[in-house]
Structure formats: C-alpha cells, structure tokens
Design an enzyme around this catalytic site. Structure first.
Site, PDB file in Angstrom:
ATOM      1  N   GLY A  68      37.669  -8.225 -20.511  1.00 34.28           N
ATOM      2  CA  GLY A  68      37.668  -7.018 -21.327  1.00 34.28           C
ATOM      3  C   GLY A  68      38.682  -7.050 -22.459  1.00 34.28           C
ATOM      4  O   GLY A  68      39.202  -8.108 -22.850  1.00 34.28           O
ATOM      5  N   GLY A 125      50.748   5.562 -36.037  1.00 35.57           N
ATOM      6  CA  GLY A 125      50.740   5.906 -34.625  1.00 35.57           C
ATOM      7  C   GLY A 125      51.969   5.368 -33.915  1.00 35.57           C
ATOM      8  O   GLY A 125      52.237   4.159 -33.953  1.00 35.57           O
ATOM      9  N   GLY A 183      51.097   0.603 -31.171  1.00 34.03           N
ATOM     10  CA  GLY A 183      51.730   0.475 -32.473  1.00 34.03           C
ATOM     11  C   GLY A 183      53.147  -0.050 -32.398  1.00 34.03           C
ATOM     12  O   GLY A 183      53.569  -0.888 -33.210  1.00 34.03           O
ATOM     13  N   LEU A 184      53.904   0.424 -31.410  1.00 35.30           N
ATOM     14  CA  LEU A 184      55.304   0.002 -31.290  1.00 35.30           C
ATOM     15  C   LEU A 184      55.411  -1.446 -30.819  1.00 35.30           C
ATOM     16  O   LEU A 184      56.274  -2.198 -31.285  1.00 35.30           O
ATOM     17  CB  LEU A 184      56.054   0.939 -30.346  1.00 35.30           C
ATOM     18  CG  LEU A 184      56.161   2.392 -30.818  1.00 35.30           C
ATOM     19  CD1 LEU A 184      56.872   3.239 -29.783  1.00 35.30           C
ATOM     20  CD2 LEU A 184      56.873   2.485 -32.170  1.00 35.30           C
ATOM     21  N   VAL A 197      48.255  10.272 -42.280  1.00 42.52           N
ATOM     22  CA  VAL A 197      47.704   9.434 -43.341  1.00 42.52           C
ATOM     23  C   VAL A 197      46.408  10.075 -43.818  1.00 42.52           C
ATOM     24  O   VAL A 197      45.496  10.314 -43.025  1.00 42.52           O
ATOM     25  CB  VAL A 197      47.448   8.008 -42.837  1.00 42.52           C
ATOM     26  CG1 VAL A 197      46.715   7.183 -43.892  1.00 42.52           C
ATOM     27  CG2 VAL A 197      48.769   7.338 -42.460  1.00 42.52           C
ATOM     28  N   GLY A 203      45.334   5.307 -31.035  1.00 43.42           N
ATOM     29  CA  GLY A 203      44.792   5.524 -29.699  1.00 43.42           C
ATOM     30  C   GLY A 203      43.447   4.854 -29.501  1.00 43.42           C
ATOM     31  O   GLY A 203      42.960   4.099 -30.351  1.00 43.42           O
ATOM     32  N   ASP A 255      39.009   3.277 -18.298  1.00 41.09           N
ATOM     33  CA  ASP A 255      39.200   4.005 -19.547  1.00 41.09           C
ATOM     34  C   ASP A 255      38.070   4.968 -19.876  1.00 41.09           C
ATOM     35  O   ASP A 255      38.240   5.843 -20.727  1.00 41.09           O
ATOM     36  CB  ASP A 255      39.351   3.019 -20.713  1.00 41.09           C
ATOM     37  CG  ASP A 255      40.676   2.280 -20.709  1.00 41.09           C
ATOM     38  OD1 ASP A 255      41.461   2.485 -19.762  1.00 41.09           O
ATOM     39  OD2 ASP A 255      40.929   1.495 -21.642  1.00 41.09           O
ATOM     40  N   HIS A 259      73.674  -8.710  -5.872  1.00 40.91           N
ATOM     41  CA  HIS A 259      74.607  -8.694  -6.999  1.00 40.91           C
ATOM     42  C   HIS A 259      74.839 -10.123  -7.478  1.00 40.91           C
ATOM     43  O   HIS A 259      75.004 -11.032  -6.656  1.00 40.91           O
ATOM     44  CB  HIS A 259      75.951  -8.084  -6.562  1.00 40.91           C
ATOM     45  CG  HIS A 259      77.006  -8.162  -7.625  1.00 40.91           C
ATOM     46  ND1 HIS A 259      77.045  -7.302  -8.698  1.00 40.91           N
ATOM     47  CD2 HIS A 259      78.049  -9.031  -7.785  1.00 40.91           C
ATOM     48  CE1 HIS A 259      78.072  -7.611  -9.468  1.00 40.91           C
ATOM     49  NE2 HIS A 259      78.705  -8.662  -8.932  1.00 40.91           N
TER      50      HIS A 259
END
Length: 466
Positions: free
Chosen positions: A39, A179, A184-185, A236, A272, A313, A445
């Site tokens: 996909g 966006g 986008g980021l 835009v 989106g 989706d 640790h």
C-alpha cells in the site's frame, strides 16, 4: 473461484488481515491495484520517508556534529544514490510481503476490485480481463489518498504531494510546505537537512494539532532552531508558475485578511489524506459512508451490508498503519469465532523527525475538556545521562495520571528515539498501570528510557535527577 475471505488492498491492514485469516484456516484471496504490495505505507509513505529521514539525519550529523566528537569528515551529497538507498529499502519490504502471502498460501489478484454483492467480487486486471471471485466475506482495506487543494494541480514535479516529495531530482533552494501535520513536517525536515530553505504554512494556530499542546509548542521551537519557519492562521489561495521553474504562492491571513505572495521552487501539499473508496461499487451494493466519505462500520467492523467489513484509513479513526494492522487481525479473529479487539485509547502516534515526537492516550487538553482531574509528571532529556553524553538533549517526557487512581491516562514525549520509548507507556496503559507502577520498574542505566521512569516519579513530585 471460491474463498472464505477476500481482502481488497494489501497495505498494512489488508495484508495482515489476510495473513491472520490464513493462519486461522481460511482460504484467502487478496486484490491489489499496484504492481507491488504494502500500500501507500510501504511504497510511497512510511518506509521510503523513514529511509530519507535516516539518511538526511546522518548527512546533517556528519556536516555539523562529527567534528565535536573528534571525527573529521567532509561529506558530499549524492542525491541519486540516496534515492537508490530509499528504493532498495522499499523493494526489500514489498518483496517481504509477497513472500509472506505466498508462504501463507494466499491467492493474489493484481487489478481493480469491485464488489458486486456481499459474496462476489470482480477483479479487472490492468490488461482489461475480468475475473469473478465468490467469497463468504469481504474486507475493504483500500487505505487513503492525498487530499488536494481546490484550484491547485499537483504535477509531482514542482507542485508535489508526499509521493513527489519522496522523488525530487534535486534539492530545491526554497520549499513551501502546506500543512503542519506529520507528513509535511517529516518531509520538510528531510529537505531542510539536505539544504532547502523550508517554510511551513498552517491554517490552524499550531503544528501537529492532534497532539499535546505543550509538546506542539516545544516541537515548533526546536524546528525553528533548526531553520524551519512557520506561518499560522494562513491559507494558500493560489499557486502560479513563473519562468522555467518556480512558483508564486498567494497566502491569505485568516485573522487580518491580508494577502501576500512568496516565490518558491517546490510546493509540497501536505494537507492530509482522504479515504480511498473510488470504484469499489459501494454505492451500488448499499455500503453507507459518513459525511467525510469514510465507510461506516459497527463495533465489529462490519459495514451496513452484512458480510462486508472495512478497516484502516477508509473508516473513522487515526490514519495509522499500526491501527489498520490491529483492525485487520481483529476482523480475521472475529470471523474465526475468536474475540478480536482493538483498544483505541492506546494507539501510539509518532512523528519521525529529529528529535522525534510520540504520544499515546489522552492529552492535557482532552482531560481538561472531559473534566478529569489529573496529575502531571515531566522530566527533561537535558537531565538524562545518556542524552547528555550523546548531545541529544532537546525535549522531555510527560506522564499524565488520574488524580484519584494514579492510572496513567496519557504519555507524551519529544526527544531522541521517543518513537521507541513510547511503547513502554503503551504496554503499561494496556494493563491499566499506574504512574507508581512505572516508577517502581528498574530501568537499565544509562538509557534514554530512564527519562520515562523519572517522569513517572515526577507525577508524585519525587524525580531523583531534577
């Protein structure tokens, strides 16, 4: 040909559903419109973007970070090779899906699937031949498509969606990202690291609006420090070409009504995604959709037509590959008479930038809106030994716990590798664990996930290293 189950779409939800059904003894067919499985996620989404994120992060580190560690290098960018690295990674993943389908004796049909009725699906091959599959059940797992902007034509060359942004032939000098969400980021950060000047335009008042507000603010500050610029409350309204390359973009301030124009080389439309239900025959067979075009399903993921199910989706909920996978497994198990289940309150979300952002459960804003009393524990990576020595100190971990029961209701993180660290909180929440439970677990640790333990301790105001 007759099957117990026919799955339309072999993205993460579809192929996992098919494999689980086959494991449970069903005779399964899958229908895929692409030449390869996986996909959007594996072909033009999650996997290729992570390859470019990884490669661009190493390139930037070699340019700006190695010298401080005593490593002298002078890296050069070979974008063609970087794109091959990405493509090789994609091929390895999609080939793996083909192997798994074959291993589980699942019949594969390449072409366009259309539901004739609850027990029959037609497959039109790319050559035009039609096959009819008889089936006891159908699962719609066709995923989503890019959401375009009215009046703006995406050519995937200089006006691109996420697909085109993964295949640019050269590094643009100036990129505008429309966006401020995950896609986008992530992709904007790739091209910024490779040398582009990146500006993000967002209609709302902040980036990643679905995540915790405090995390969003810190994330924006970090990205600005890295060189990204932002315009909020802006839309835009038009894109026009000039010269042999480049575009003039018209921006409208939603607050003041002011209009301005900027010139860029590449425009990335990242506003989106929308459910992909085109050509499935849903209207003809009576499958109901909501006002956003999503397929309506019952708590068992069954549509308004008995015997037809939908996941991923195309239905309500976050558009995340792992959410689709869990739904695929749940549907297969329900069809086999088992107790398939998805806990929608514990689905992590991750932004794979550098630093990463990760979230699971409720945000502070959601808890306030619901009137739930809660306590907060926070711990900065600046105070974590491993992060300090690795020079990855941007960010913090936040734990939200019920004020009465101490049950962890949400965990939100920005920092190094938090996409991996978030799983610890998700496991705890799945078992209704408390902040005290998390704080009492012995963590190795020095590790980054000691910050998670310290944040849990901070819920009770007893962090040890802050």
């Amino acid at each position: 040909m007759s099957y117990d189950l026919t799955v339309i779409g072999t993205g993460p939800g579809g192929y996992v559903c098919a494999i689980r059904a086959a494991q449970l003894g069903m005779k399964v067919a899958v229908i895929e419109k692409r030449a390869t499985h996986g996909g959007t996620c594996l072909n033009v989404g999650c996997i290729p973007s992570k390859a470019l994120l990884h490669a661009s992060e190493l390139y930037e580190e070699a340019n700006h970070g190695f010298a401080a560690m005593g490593i002298g290098v002078s890296p050069t960018l070979d974008l063609t090779k970087m794109m091959k690295f990405k493509s090789d990674g994609v091929k390895g993943n999609v080939d793996g899906i083909s192997f798994l389908l074959k291993k589980n004796k699942i019949d594969v049909f390449n072409g366009i699937g259309k539901i004739s009725n609850a027990t029959q699906v037609c497959v039109t091959s790319h050559e035009g031949t039609i096959q009819t599959l008889d089936t006891k059940r159908v699962v719609i797992a066709t995923g989503s498509d890019i959401a375009s902007l009215p009046g703006i034509d995406i050519d995937e060359k200089t006006i691109v969606s996420s697909t085109g942004a993964l295949n640019l032939g050269q590094v643009p000098e100036r990129m505008l990202v429309v966006g401020g969400g995950v896609i986008g980021l992530e992709l904007g950060s790739v091209w910024r690291r490779l040398g582009a000047k990146v500006q993000v335009v967002e209609f709302l008042d902040r980036i990643i609006p679905d995540m915790d507000g405090e995390i969003s603010k810190q994330f924006q500050r970090v990205l600005q420090k890295q060189g990204m610029t932002f315009k909020f409350g802006t839309k835009v309204t038009g894109v026009s070409s000039f010269g042999s390359k480049g575009h003039t973009v018209t921006l409208l301030s939603t607050a003041s009504g002011n209009i301005e124009t900027i010139e860029v080389d590449v425009v990335l439309i990242a506003t989106g995604r929308v459910p992909y239900t085109h050509g499935l025959g849903l209207e003809e067979v009576g499958v109901e959709k909501d006002e956003l075009g999503r397929v309506k399903v019952s708590p068992r993921w069954e549509t308004s037509v008995p015997g037809i199910f939908a996941i991923g989706d195309v239905i309500d909920g976050p558009m995340l590959a792992h959410k689709a996978e869990d739904e695929g497994v749940a549907v297969a198990e329900l069809l086999a008479g088992q107790a398939g289940h998805v806990n929608y309150n514990v689905i992590p979300g991750v932004v794979y930038t550098n630093p990463e952002v990760a979230s699971v459960g409720k945000t502070e804003e959601q808890l306030k809106e619901a009137g739930i009393a809660y306590n907060v524990g926070k711990f900065p990576f600046m105070a974590n030994g491993r992060a300090k020595v690795n020079r990855t100190t941007d960010g913090f971990v936040k734990i939200l716990a019920d004020a009465t029961t101490d049950r962890v209701l949400g965990a939100h993180m920005i920092g190094p590798h938090v996409g991996e660290l978030i799983s610890e909180a998700a496991v705890l929440m799945e078992f209704s664990g408390s902040a005290e439970d998390l704080a009492r677990i012995c963590h190795a640790h020095p590790t980054l996930n000691e910050a998670v333990k310290e944040a849990a301790l901070a819920v009770d105001n007893r962090a040890l290293h802050m």
